[in-house]
Design a protein around this motif. Sequence first.
Motif, PDB file in Angstrom:
ATOM      1  N   MET A   1      48.984  50.600  48.472  1.00 56.15           N
ATOM      2  CA  MET A   1      47.887  49.632  48.420  1.00 56.15           C
ATOM      3  C   MET A   1      47.482  49.382  46.970  1.00 56.15           C
ATOM      4  SD  MET A   1      47.456  49.043  51.651  1.00 56.15           S
ATOM      5  CE  MET A   1      45.837  48.317  51.899  1.00 56.15           C
ATOM      6  N   TYR A   2      47.092  48.156  46.670  1.00 59.10           N
ATOM      7  CA  TYR A   2      46.760  47.774  45.308  1.00 59.10           C
ATOM      8  C   TYR A   2      45.389  47.100  45.275  1.00 59.10           C
ATOM      9  CZ  TYR A   2      51.850  48.185  44.836  1.00 59.10           C
ATOM     10  OH  TYR A   2      53.143  48.620  44.858  1.00 59.10           O
ATOM     11  N   ASN A   3      44.636  47.312  44.165  1.00 56.39           N
ATOM     12  CA  ASN A   3      43.402  46.555  44.003  1.00 56.39           C
ATOM     13  C   ASN A   3      43.734  45.215  43.345  1.00 56.39           C
ATOM     14  OD1 ASN A   3      43.612  46.948  41.184  1.00 56.39           O
ATOM     15  ND2 ASN A   3      42.337  48.770  41.252  1.00 56.39           N
ATOM     16  N   ILE A   4      42.726  44.358  43.225  1.00 56.74           N
ATOM     17  CA  ILE A   4      42.995  42.993  42.766  1.00 56.74           C
ATOM     18  C   ILE A   4      43.427  42.954  41.306  1.00 56.74           C
ATOM     19  CG2 ILE A   4      40.605  42.453  42.093  1.00 56.74           C
ATOM     20  CD1 ILE A   4      41.123  39.643  43.401  1.00 56.74           C
ATOM     21  N   LYS A   5      42.936  43.889  40.480  1.00 58.26           N
ATOM     22  CA  LYS A   5      43.357  43.913  39.081  1.00 58.26           C
ATOM     23  C   LYS A   5      44.837  44.258  38.961  1.00 58.26           C
ATOM     24  CE  LYS A   5      38.977  44.859  36.758  1.00 58.26           C
ATOM     25  NZ  LYS A   5      38.244  45.780  35.826  1.00 58.26           N
ATOM     26  N   ALA A   6      45.289  45.169  39.787  1.00 57.56           N
ATOM     27  CA  ALA A   6      46.705  45.550  39.768  1.00 57.56           C
ATOM     28  C   ALA A   6      47.579  44.382  40.213  1.00 57.56           C
ATOM     29  CB  ALA A   6      46.933  46.757  40.661  1.00 57.56           C
ATOM     30  N   VAL A   7      47.132  43.681  41.262  1.00 53.46           N
ATOM     31  CA  VAL A   7      47.884  42.520  41.751  1.00 53.46           C
ATOM     32  C   VAL A   7      47.935  41.437  40.683  1.00 53.46           C
ATOM     33  CG1 VAL A   7      47.976  40.704  43.497  1.00 53.46           C
ATOM     34  CG2 VAL A   7      47.303  43.026  44.152  1.00 53.46           C
ATOM     35  N   SER A   8      46.821  41.251  39.987  1.00 57.49           N
ATOM     36  CA  SER A   8      46.758  40.261  38.915  1.00 57.49           C
ATOM     37  C   SER A   8      47.803  40.545  37.845  1.00 57.49           C
ATOM     38  CB  SER A   8      45.351  40.253  38.302  1.00 57.49           C
ATOM     39  OG  SER A   8      45.282  39.382  37.207  1.00 57.49           O
ATOM     40  N   LYS A   9      47.962  41.800  37.476  1.00 58.78           N
ATOM     41  CA  LYS A   9      48.943  42.162  36.457  1.00 58.78           C
ATOM     42  C   LYS A   9      50.372  42.045  36.981  1.00 58.78           C
ATOM     43  CE  LYS A   9      46.054  45.230  33.655  1.00 58.78           C
ATOM     44  NZ  LYS A   9      45.890  46.599  33.083  1.00 58.78           N
ATOM     45  N   ILE A  10      50.588  42.454  38.229  1.00 55.89           N
ATOM     46  CA  ILE A  10      51.926  42.386  38.818  1.00 55.89           C
ATOM     47  C   ILE A  10      52.426  40.947  38.890  1.00 55.89           C
ATOM     48  CG2 ILE A  10      53.239  42.717  40.960  1.00 55.89           C
ATOM     49  CD1 ILE A  10      51.458  45.200  41.469  1.00 55.89           C
ATOM     50  N   LEU A  11      51.536  40.040  39.311  1.00 52.30           N
ATOM     51  CA  LEU A  11      51.930  38.646  39.529  1.00 52.30           C
ATOM     52  C   LEU A  11      51.656  37.751  38.331  1.00 52.30           C
ATOM     53  CD1 LEU A  11      50.681  38.146  43.203  1.00 52.30           C
ATOM     54  CD2 LEU A  11      52.988  38.668  42.403  1.00 52.30           C
ATOM     55  N   ASP A  12      51.019  38.311  37.282  1.00 56.53           N
ATOM     56  CA  ASP A  12      50.648  37.511  36.116  1.00 56.53           C
ATOM     57  C   ASP A  12      49.782  36.322  36.541  1.00 56.53           C
ATOM     58  OD1 ASP A  12      50.501  36.697  33.490  1.00 56.53           O
ATOM     59  OD2 ASP A  12      52.422  35.630  33.505  1.00 56.53           O
ATOM     60  N   MET A  13      48.755  36.629  37.316  1.00 54.73           N
ATOM     61  CA  MET A  13      47.826  35.624  37.833  1.00 54.73           C
ATOM     62  C   MET A  13      46.389  36.090  37.614  1.00 54.73           C
ATOM     63  SD  MET A  13      49.526  34.702  41.544  1.00 54.73           S
ATOM     64  CE  MET A  13      48.092  33.720  42.040  1.00 54.73           C
ATOM     65  N   PRO A  14      45.483  35.197  37.210  1.00 57.03           N
ATOM     66  CA  PRO A  14      44.074  35.581  37.100  1.00 57.03           C
ATOM     67  C   PRO A  14      43.508  35.971  38.465  1.00 57.03           C
ATOM     68  CG  PRO A  14      44.477  33.488  35.991  1.00 57.03           C
ATOM     69  CD  PRO A  14      45.706  33.803  36.797  1.00 57.03           C
ATOM     70  N   THR A  15      42.578  36.889  38.481  1.00 56.53           N
ATOM     71  CA  THR A  15      41.967  37.310  39.747  1.00 56.53           C
ATOM     72  C   THR A  15      41.261  36.145  40.430  1.00 56.53           C
ATOM     73  OG1 THR A  15      39.985  38.045  38.559  1.00 56.53           O
ATOM     74  CG2 THR A  15      41.677  39.702  39.012  1.00 56.53           C
ATOM     75  N   VAL A  16      40.724  35.216  39.635  1.00 55.62           N
ATOM     76  CA  VAL A  16      40.026  34.069  40.226  1.00 55.62           C
ATOM     77  C   VAL A  16      40.982  33.206  41.042  1.00 55.62           C
ATOM     78  CG1 VAL A  16      40.327  32.592  38.181  1.00 55.62           C
ATOM     79  CG2 VAL A  16      38.422  32.169  39.759  1.00 55.62           C
ATOM     80  N   THR A  17      42.225  33.108  40.598  1.00 59.64           N
ATOM     81  CA  THR A  17      43.223  32.334  41.345  1.00 59.64           C
ATOM     82  C   THR A  17      43.597  33.050  42.638  1.00 59.64           C
ATOM     83  OG1 THR A  17      44.134  31.439  39.290  1.00 59.64           O
ATOM     84  CG2 THR A  17      45.522  31.284  41.242  1.00 59.64           C
ATOM     85  N   ILE A  18      43.756  34.367  42.572  1.00 54.45           N
ATOM     86  CA  ILE A  18      44.075  35.147  43.771  1.00 54.45           C
ATOM     87  C   ILE A  18      42.980  34.982  44.819  1.00 54.45           C
ATOM     88  CG2 ILE A  18      44.444  37.483  44.668  1.00 54.45           C
ATOM     89  CD1 ILE A  18      45.646  38.176  41.906  1.00 54.45           C
ATOM     90  N   ARG A  19      41.729  35.101  44.384  1.00 52.94           N
ATOM     91  CA  ARG A  19      40.609  34.954  45.326  1.00 52.94           C
ATOM     92  C   ARG A  19      40.564  33.551  45.915  1.00 52.94           C
ATOM     93  NH1 ARG A  19      37.580  37.765  41.184  1.00 52.94           N
ATOM     94  NH2 ARG A  19      37.250  39.949  41.756  1.00 52.94           N
ATOM     95  N   SER A  20      40.842  32.537  45.081  1.00 52.73           N
ATOM     96  CA  SER A  20      40.830  31.153  45.557  1.00 52.73           C
ATOM     97  C   SER A  20      41.901  30.924  46.616  1.00 52.73           C
ATOM     98  CB  SER A  20      41.045  30.193  44.383  1.00 52.73           C
ATOM     99  OG  SER A  20      41.186  28.869  44.832  1.00 52.73           O
ATOM    100  N   TRP A  21      43.103  31.445  46.355  1.00 50.24           N
ATOM    101  CA  TRP A  21      44.177  31.260  47.326  1.00 50.24           C
ATOM    102  C   TRP A  21      43.887  32.027  48.615  1.00 50.24           C
ATOM    103  CZ3 TRP A  21      49.485  31.448  44.307  1.00 50.24           C
ATOM    104  CH2 TRP A  21      49.503  30.384  43.391  1.00 50.24           C
ATOM    105  N   GLU A  22      43.184  33.109  48.505  1.00 51.77           N
ATOM    106  CA  GLU A  22      42.844  33.905  49.678  1.00 51.77           C
ATOM    107  C   GLU A  22      41.732  33.253  50.505  1.00 51.77           C
ATOM    108  OE1 GLU A  22      40.195  37.857  50.539  1.00 51.77           O
ATOM    109  OE2 GLU A  22      41.389  37.825  48.705  1.00 51.77           O
TER     110      GLU A  22
END
Length: 295
Positions: A1-22
């Motif tokens: 399991m990963y937190n959002i900061k880890a996902v942001s680094k893995i995918l090279d995406m800002p956390t704001v974009t991840i939250r928006s897509w979610e």
Amino acid sequence: MYNIKAVSKILDMPTVTIRSWETRYNAITPERTASGHREYTEENITDLKWVKEQVQDNGMKVSQAVKQLHSLKEEQIPVSSPSVSEEGNYQAQIEELYQAVLRLDSAKCHVLLDLCFSQFHYRTVFHSIIVPLMYKVGKAWEDGEIHVAQEHMITNLVLQRFMNFFRIFETTSTLPKVMAICPQGEQHQIGLLLFTLFLNEKGYPVTYIGADTPLEGLEGLIKENDIDIIAISTSRKKNEMIIQKYIDFLSVNIPELKFIVGGLGVGGVKIGDRQWNIDSSYDNWSQIMTEVNRK
């Protein structure tokens, strides 16, 4: 399991974009801890990566990519990375923004830029939408088709967007410090902004000075702030002599200083032992920074 900061680094995406897509597009549904924090599975990361590649590489809208993702999952078809197609066509977004510039409608420009950033990867927006837009606006101004006020309006809005993204990325204290400037008389800074965004993505601490930076007093600022690298950009071939003046003067007074020179006004080959000329290629930037760090 990963937190959002880890996902942001893995995918090279800002956390704001991840939250928006979610939340806006329902691309994924992460799990939640007892305290309510998001936790992302390997499947969530794979799904986000697939959507990102569809948007960034194939020019697909986020809503369309998510819809296709859900269809694949319903049919139990494994999600895999798409092959890279030709560069996406963003003429509709560019033209709509350009028309808002013509009307001097800053509010509409903000709305359209917000929409672009919600639909596409931020790097796609900057490189494939904003850069062509600014070239279109610049040519229209040079041809006398628009007023300088219109050019200034969109330039300031774009500068704000870059500055917002500069604050997103965490810096790494072990990396060399960079100062980003355009020489005196150079007002066009889009290339410098793109390179600064790249440096921020990679964790470099960057002091962005920007357009029309005079040589007078620059030496003191560099020394006071322990700057290791000067990134300098010009859009005009005639400014090469001015840039060389900057380099010659600063090199004499700060021998350990390194210089990265880019823009439409320079070539793409290394000049001298502590100077690198770069082109507009993202891969070239990575290669150059690797070489610079070895020196």
